[in-house]
Design an enzyme around this catalytic site. Structure first.
Site, mmCIF file in Angstrom:
data_model
loop_
_atom_site.group_PDB
_atom_site.id
_atom_site.type_symbol
_atom_site.label_atom_id
_atom_site.label_comp_id
_atom_site.label_asym_id
_atom_site.label_seq_id
_atom_site.Cartn_x
_atom_site.Cartn_y
_atom_site.Cartn_z
ATOM 1 N N GLY A 43 0.824 -1.205 0.000
ATOM 2 C CA GLY A 43 0.000 0.000 0.000
ATOM 3 C C GLY A 43 0.857 1.253 0.000
ATOM 4 N N CYS A 44 0.304 2.349 0.457
ATOM 5 C CA CYS A 44 1.014 3.632 0.479
ATOM 6 C C CYS A 44 2.323 3.513 1.252
ATOM 7 C CB CYS A 44 0.128 4.711 1.109
ATOM 8 S SG CYS A 44 0.945 6.312 1.267
ATOM 9 N N PHE A 45 3.422 3.939 0.641
ATOM 10 C CA PHE A 45 4.718 3.761 1.296
ATOM 11 C C PHE A 45 4.952 4.713 2.466
ATOM 12 C CE2 PHE A 45 6.576 5.752 -2.889
ATOM 13 C CZ PHE A 45 6.001 6.984 -2.617
ATOM 14 N N TRP A 46 4.130 5.732 2.639
ATOM 15 C CA TRP A 46 4.318 6.645 3.766
ATOM 16 C C TRP A 46 4.209 5.912 5.104
ATOM 17 C CZ3 TRP A 46 0.472 10.926 1.773
ATOM 18 C CH2 TRP A 46 1.035 11.578 0.667
ATOM 19 N N GLU A 87 4.316 0.971 -5.322
ATOM 20 C CA GLU A 87 4.951 1.756 -4.267
ATOM 21 C C GLU A 87 5.568 0.754 -3.294
ATOM 22 O OE1 GLU A 87 2.791 4.788 -2.244
ATOM 23 O OE2 GLU A 87 1.997 5.677 -4.074
#
Length: 215
Positions: A43-46, A87
């Site tokens: 998912g979102c790498f943040w 990502e």
């Protein structure tokens, strides 16, 4: 005579400094050679980057892109889904402190491996669940971790995580590195990333896996 003495002394000091510098470089290289690498997408790498950075034994985590056909992709290009990239984060870790198996446990805690090409409201192939293995041993351990997690129904449903050989990693733009730490009040971060990080810190903090400054 003094001039000769000081000239010899200066040469000795330069030589010693050079030797110390070389020793320092060798020592640094030896430390770097101890590190292993894992490249994963969940998912979102943040969020993924922030969490893995908190673990003991993890030297660095870099957000970026892997698995596609476009060289030097930009975030905007990856977001279209046309580059084929996911990502991901590339994790440099010390196997003497934290094992690959432990990294897989964190990976399977942080995202839902049953969701195909999405994580929650983040939809697209760039958000797919994927592990890019660097060796046959990593491949084996990844497959074992997925099989064990699915068997005990850690997540309900059939796991769709891709397990594919690592080819190339492209670091994301500088502003993505440490994004949550720098932007905790950004709407997406406060609504989605923040709660996941708190859940992660509670669970792995109790297991004693976090760096002292993260507790």
């Amino acid at each position: 005579m003094k001039k000769v003495f000081f000239l010899i002394l200066s040469l000795l000091l330069v030589s010693c400094q050079g030797q110390e510098k070389r020793k320092s470089t060798v020592k640094q290289n030896k430390m770097e050679n101890k590190l292993a690498y894992a490249t994963i997408g969940g998912g979102c790498f943040w969020c993924v980057e922030s969490c893995f950075n908190m673990l003991k034994g993890v030297d660095s985590v870099i957000s970026g892109y892997s698995g596609g056909h476009k060289a030097n992709p930009t975030y905007e290009e990856v977001c279209t889904g046309d580059t084929g990239h996911a990502e991901v984060v590339q994790i440099a870790y010390d196997p003497a402190v934290i094992s690959y198996k432990q990294l897989m446990e964190v990976f399977l805690f942080l995202h839902d491996p049953t969701q195909l090409n999405r994580q929650g409201n983040d939809i697209g192939t760039q958000y797919r669940s994927v592990v890019f293995y660097n060796s046959e041993e990593q491949k084996k351990e990844t497959e074992e971790a997925l099989k064990e997690s699915e068997a005990k129904q850690q997540w309900n449903g059939k796991y769709v995580t891709q397990v594919v050989p690592f080819e190339k990693f492209w670091p994301a733009e500088a502003y993505h590195q440490g994004y949550y730490k720098e932007n905790p009040n950004q709407p997406y971060c406060s609504a989605v990333v923040g709660p996941k990080i708190q859940k992660f810190k509670k669970y792995f903090g109790e297991k004693g896996w976090l760096k002292p400054e993260e507790n």
